[in-house]
Design a protein around this motif. Structure first.
Motif, PDB file in Angstrom:
ATOM      1  N   GLY A  60      -0.428   3.004 -13.159  1.00  0.00           N
ATOM      2  CA  GLY A  60       0.120   2.303 -11.869  1.00  0.00           C
ATOM      3  C   GLY A  60      -1.177   1.297 -11.356  1.00  0.00           C
ATOM      4  O   GLY A  60      -2.294   1.752 -11.512  1.00  0.00           O
ATOM      5  N   MET A  61      -0.867   0.552 -10.476  1.00  0.00           N
ATOM      6  CA  MET A  61      -1.887  -0.450  -9.754  1.00  0.00           C
ATOM      7  C   MET A  61      -1.465  -0.590  -8.410  1.00  0.00           C
ATOM      8  O   MET A  61      -0.513  -1.021  -7.996  1.00  0.00           O
ATOM      9  CB  MET A  61      -2.124  -1.727 -10.504  1.00  0.00           C
ATOM     10  CG  MET A  61      -3.175  -2.576  -9.765  1.00  0.00           C
ATOM     11  SD  MET A  61      -3.229  -4.239 -10.696  1.00  0.00           S
ATOM     12  CE  MET A  61      -4.230  -3.719 -11.894  1.00  0.00           C
ATOM     13  N   LYS A  62      -2.365  -0.550  -7.318  1.00  0.00           N
ATOM     14  CA  LYS A  62      -1.857  -0.539  -6.010  1.00  0.00           C
ATOM     15  C   LYS A  62      -3.129  -1.199  -5.124  1.00  0.00           C
ATOM     16  O   LYS A  62      -4.356  -0.936  -5.395  1.00  0.00           O
ATOM     17  CB  LYS A  62      -1.697   0.906  -5.491  1.00  0.00           C
ATOM     18  CG  LYS A  62      -1.065   0.761  -3.901  1.00  0.00           C
ATOM     19  CD  LYS A  62      -0.900   2.208  -3.493  1.00  0.00           C
ATOM     20  CE  LYS A  62      -0.114   2.165  -2.198  1.00  0.00           C
ATOM     21  NZ  LYS A  62       1.164   1.954  -2.168  1.00  0.00           N
ATOM     22  N   LEU A  63      -2.655  -2.268  -4.545  1.00  0.00           N
ATOM     23  CA  LEU A  63      -3.735  -2.998  -3.483  1.00  0.00           C
ATOM     24  C   LEU A  63      -3.660  -2.175  -2.090  1.00  0.00           C
ATOM     25  O   LEU A  63      -2.475  -1.594  -1.992  1.00  0.00           O
ATOM     26  CB  LEU A  63      -3.364  -4.276  -3.223  1.00  0.00           C
ATOM     27  CG  LEU A  63      -3.343  -5.261  -4.492  1.00  0.00           C
ATOM     28  CD1 LEU A  63      -2.638  -6.671  -4.376  1.00  0.00           C
ATOM     29  CD2 LEU A  63      -4.878  -5.538  -4.686  1.00  0.00           C
ATOM     30  N   PHE A  64      -4.898  -2.348  -1.462  1.00  0.00           N
ATOM     31  CA  PHE A  64      -5.021  -1.583  -0.003  1.00  0.00           C
ATOM     32  C   PHE A  64      -5.409  -2.462   0.878  1.00  0.00           C
ATOM     33  O   PHE A  64      -6.537  -3.409   0.704  1.00  0.00           O
ATOM     34  CB  PHE A  64      -5.861  -0.535  -0.382  1.00  0.00           C
ATOM     35  CG  PHE A  64      -5.233   0.498  -1.177  1.00  0.00           C
ATOM     36  CD1 PHE A  64      -4.401   1.481  -0.462  1.00  0.00           C
ATOM     37  CD2 PHE A  64      -5.444   0.640  -2.497  1.00  0.00           C
ATOM     38  CE1 PHE A  64      -3.940   2.716  -1.378  1.00  0.00           C
ATOM     39  CE2 PHE A  64      -4.926   1.678  -3.355  1.00  0.00           C
ATOM     40  CZ  PHE A  64      -4.304   2.581  -2.812  1.00  0.00           C
ATOM     41  N   ALA A  65      -4.780  -2.764   1.955  1.00  0.00           N
ATOM     42  CA  ALA A  65      -5.523  -3.724   3.284  1.00  0.00           C
ATOM     43  C   ALA A  65      -7.000  -2.890   3.705  1.00  0.00           C
ATOM     44  O   ALA A  65      -7.664  -3.702   4.321  1.00  0.00           O
ATOM     45  CB  ALA A  65      -4.373  -3.476   4.165  1.00  0.00           C
ATOM     46  N   GLY A 109      -7.241 -12.486   1.430  1.00  0.00           N
ATOM     47  CA  GLY A 109      -7.254 -12.259   2.997  1.00  0.00           C
ATOM     48  C   GLY A 109      -6.285 -11.084   3.554  1.00  0.00           C
ATOM     49  O   GLY A 109      -6.516 -10.571   4.454  1.00  0.00           O
ATOM     50  N   GLN A 110      -5.526 -10.504   2.687  1.00  0.00           N
ATOM     51  CA  GLN A 110      -4.680  -9.424   2.862  1.00  0.00           C
ATOM     52  C   GLN A 110      -5.151  -7.947   2.507  1.00  0.00           C
ATOM     53  O   GLN A 110      -4.818  -7.008   2.948  1.00  0.00           O
ATOM     54  CB  GLN A 110      -3.186  -9.559   2.309  1.00  0.00           C
ATOM     55  CG  GLN A 110      -2.562 -10.984   2.552  1.00  0.00           C
ATOM     56  CD  GLN A 110      -0.926 -11.129   1.854  1.00  0.00           C
ATOM     57  OE1 GLN A 110      -0.406 -10.092   1.663  1.00  0.00           O
ATOM     58  NE2 GLN A 110      -0.759 -12.322   1.480  1.00  0.00           N
ATOM     59  N   TYR A 111      -6.129  -8.049   1.454  1.00  0.00           N
ATOM     60  CA  TYR A 111      -6.323  -6.581   0.799  1.00  0.00           C
ATOM     61  C   TYR A 111      -7.876  -6.796   0.810  1.00  0.00           C
ATOM     62  O   TYR A 111      -8.545  -7.662   0.570  1.00  0.00           O
ATOM     63  CB  TYR A 111      -5.928  -6.583  -0.549  1.00  0.00           C
ATOM     64  CG  TYR A 111      -4.249  -6.772  -0.503  1.00  0.00           C
ATOM     65  CD1 TYR A 111      -3.602  -5.611  -0.024  1.00  0.00           C
ATOM     66  CD2 TYR A 111      -3.797  -7.786  -1.010  1.00  0.00           C
ATOM     67  CE1 TYR A 111      -2.192  -5.563   0.038  1.00  0.00           C
ATOM     68  CE2 TYR A 111      -2.287  -7.753  -0.970  1.00  0.00           C
ATOM     69  CZ  TYR A 111      -1.515  -6.935  -0.579  1.00  0.00           C
ATOM     70  OH  TYR A 111      -0.243  -7.130  -0.421  1.00  0.00           O
ATOM     71  N   GLN A 112      -8.396  -5.362   0.751  1.00  0.00           N
ATOM     72  CA  GLN A 112      -9.669  -5.045   0.471  1.00  0.00           C
ATOM     73  C   GLN A 112     -10.068  -4.368  -0.481  1.00  0.00           C
ATOM     74  O   GLN A 112     -11.436  -4.415  -1.049  1.00  0.00           O
ATOM     75  CB  GLN A 112     -10.267  -4.145   1.786  1.00  0.00           C
ATOM     76  CG  GLN A 112     -10.481  -5.069   3.178  1.00  0.00           C
ATOM     77  CD  GLN A 112     -10.927  -4.335   4.368  1.00  0.00           C
ATOM     78  OE1 GLN A 112     -11.195  -3.134   4.005  1.00  0.00           O
ATOM     79  NE2 GLN A 112     -11.112  -4.626   5.572  1.00  0.00           N
ATOM     80  N   ALA A 113      -9.158  -3.865  -1.384  1.00  0.00           N
ATOM     81  CA  ALA A 113      -9.351  -2.831  -2.444  1.00  0.00           C
ATOM     82  C   ALA A 113      -8.179  -2.615  -3.397  1.00  0.00           C
ATOM     83  O   ALA A 113      -7.154  -3.127  -2.876  1.00  0.00           O
ATOM     84  CB  ALA A 113      -9.867  -1.346  -1.623  1.00  0.00           C
ATOM     85  N   LEU A 114      -8.564  -2.184  -4.278  1.00  0.00           N
ATOM     86  CA  LEU A 114      -7.397  -1.970  -5.345  1.00  0.00           C
ATOM     87  C   LEU A 114      -7.710  -0.596  -6.190  1.00  0.00           C
ATOM     88  O   LEU A 114      -9.033  -0.202  -6.159  1.00  0.00           O
ATOM     89  CB  LEU A 114      -7.559  -3.149  -6.492  1.00  0.00           C
ATOM     90  CG  LEU A 114      -6.381  -2.969  -7.462  1.00  0.00           C
ATOM     91  CD1 LEU A 114      -5.845  -4.196  -7.776  1.00  0.00           C
ATOM     92  CD2 LEU A 114      -7.147  -2.593  -8.909  1.00  0.00           C
ATOM     93  N   ALA A 115      -6.706   0.202  -6.430  1.00  0.00           N
ATOM     94  CA  ALA A 115      -6.840   1.397  -7.288  1.00  0.00           C
ATOM     95  C   ALA A 115      -5.961   1.214  -8.471  1.00  0.00           C
ATOM     96  O   ALA A 115      -4.793   0.606  -8.502  1.00  0.00           O
ATOM     97  CB  ALA A 115      -6.499   2.581  -6.666  1.00  0.00           C
ATOM     98  N   VAL A 116      -6.308   1.846  -9.678  1.00  0.00           N
ATOM     99  CA  VAL A 116      -5.441   1.995 -10.779  1.00  0.00           C
ATOM    100  C   VAL A 116      -5.485   3.604 -11.059  1.00  0.00           C
ATOM    101  O   VAL A 116      -6.408   4.456 -10.919  1.00  0.00           O
ATOM    102  CB  VAL A 116      -6.013   1.329 -11.940  1.00  0.00           C
ATOM    103  CG1 VAL A 116      -5.653  -0.322 -11.814  1.00  0.00           C
ATOM    104  CG2 VAL A 116      -7.252   1.598 -12.327  1.00  0.00           C
ATOM    105  N   SER A 117      -4.116   4.087 -11.825  1.00  0.00           N
ATOM    106  CA  SER A 117      -4.246   5.429 -12.220  1.00  0.00           C
ATOM    107  C   SER A 117      -3.034   5.685 -13.095  1.00  0.00           C
ATOM    108  O   SER A 117      -2.392   4.881 -13.009  1.00  0.00           O
ATOM    109  CB  SER A 117      -3.850   6.419 -10.685  1.00  0.00           C
ATOM    110  OG  SER A 117      -3.657   7.601 -10.951  1.00  0.00           O
ATOM    111  N   PRO A 118      -3.117   6.816 -13.598  1.00  0.00           N
ATOM    112  CA  PRO A 118      -2.134   6.867 -14.779  1.00  0.00           C
ATOM    113  C   PRO A 118      -0.771   7.042 -13.864  1.00  0.00           C
ATOM    114  O   PRO A 118      -0.666   7.899 -12.832  1.00  0.00           O
ATOM    115  CB  PRO A 118      -2.516   8.299 -15.548  1.00  0.00           C
ATOM    116  CG  PRO A 118      -3.990   8.384 -15.291  1.00  0.00           C
ATOM    117  CD  PRO A 118      -4.332   7.559 -14.217  1.00  0.00           C
ATOM    118  N   LEU A 119       0.219   6.532 -14.436  1.00  0.00           N
ATOM    119  CA  LEU A 119       1.364   6.579 -13.563  1.00  0.00           C
ATOM    120  C   LEU A 119       2.042   7.916 -13.299  1.00  0.00           C
ATOM    121  O   LEU A 119       2.387   8.501 -12.189  1.00  0.00           O
ATOM    122  CB  LEU A 119       2.465   5.626 -14.032  1.00  0.00           C
ATOM    123  CG  LEU A 119       3.878   5.447 -13.522  1.00  0.00           C
ATOM    124  CD1 LEU A 119       3.371   4.696 -11.959  1.00  0.00           C
ATOM    125  CD2 LEU A 119       4.763   4.455 -14.137  1.00  0.00           C
TER     126      LEU A 119
END
Length: 259
Positions: free
Chosen positions: A29-34, A123-133
């Motif tokens: 999975g991949m997720k963006l973070f504000a 401009g919406q996000y500061q970080a991203l994470a990936v991890s085994p789903l």
């Protein structure tokens, strides 16, 4: 498997997907973070101690099974950053000067490629994470990444098309193909197929035979339900070769004789 619009059993999705397609690469999975602090709060998150491409970060999850979080400072340059919304598509980026004489013969060609890339708005996000789903640590991820061979991938696509049929039309930007997969999926929310590019294979270790599908968890759940229905009809992976000189009527009769 019980699921709703609000919550999807991602571990169950992974188990079903591996059963149906016999994948060799970890679904992630991949997720963006504000806010970067929210990324850093993920259980067992790893932070890089070197500079990487996004391809490498993604493969730390898909090849090594790690949960990894990044900010713009962890990435090698504006190309990787801009695709995931951590740098702007400014004039310098759009010019693509670094690619002239490397990937493109003229400055005009380099600009056209840069302009063609699907990227997350800046401009919406500061970080991203990936991890085994299956870990469930992103709860939920924005998108899922599935690496698969062409044979596995067409069955996945058939599953997406089993109900609510639509023709998928995907493009190929060439180098920076992550814009065709996670860039496009994060930007549009649509299932996005790519041919991993030179950088993804050289730096991310993606094998020759793998393609990449990026899609939302709800789309993955839809594909799995479709693949289960196809499997009941005898249409499943691996696809057994029938024989190029055999009388085809017996084989096709299994699927179509009663139609």
């Amino acid at each position: 498997m019980q699921q709703s619009a609000e919550r999807i059993d991602v571990a169950g999705l992974v188990a079903d997907l591996n059963s149906l397609l016999r994948l060799k690469t970890t679904v992630i999975g991949m997720k963006l973070f504000a806010q970067a602090a929210d990324m850093e709060a993920i259980p067992k998150i790893r932070r890089p101690n070197a500079i990487h491409t996004t391809d490498q970060i993604v493969s730390m999850a898909s090849r090594l099974g790690w949960t990894v979080g990044i900010t713009a400072d962890d990435l090698v340059g504006s190309q990787c950053r801009a695709v995931i919304g951590l740098a702007p598509r400014d004039e310098k980026w759009l010019a693509g000067e670094n690619y002239v004489g490397v990937w493109h013969g003229t400055a005009e060609d380099a600009r056209k490629r840069q302009e063609a890339l699907d990227v997350v708005p800046f401009g919406q996000y500061q970080a991203l994470a990936v991890s085994p789903l299956a870990s469930g640590r992103l709860d939920p991820p924005d998108i899922c990444l599935v690496y698969a061979t062409p044979g596995q991938m067409i069955i996945l696509i058939n599953g997406l098309q089993y109900t609510g049929y639509r023709k998928f039309e995907w493009g190929v930007v060439g180098e920076t193909a992550c814009a065709d997969s996670w860039g496009r999926a994060l930007k549009t929310g649509e299932p996005s197929l790519s041919l991993p590019c030179y950088a993804e294979r050289r730096y991310g270790g993606v094998p020759d035979e793998e393609m990449l599908m990026a899609l939302k968890p709800a789309h993955l759940a839809k594909a799995i339900e479709g693949m289960k229905a196809l499997a009941k009809n005898g249409l499943r992976y691996p696809i057994p070769p029938y024989g190029i000189q055999s009388d085809v009527r017996a084989g096709m009769g299994v699927s179509y004789a009663k139609k």
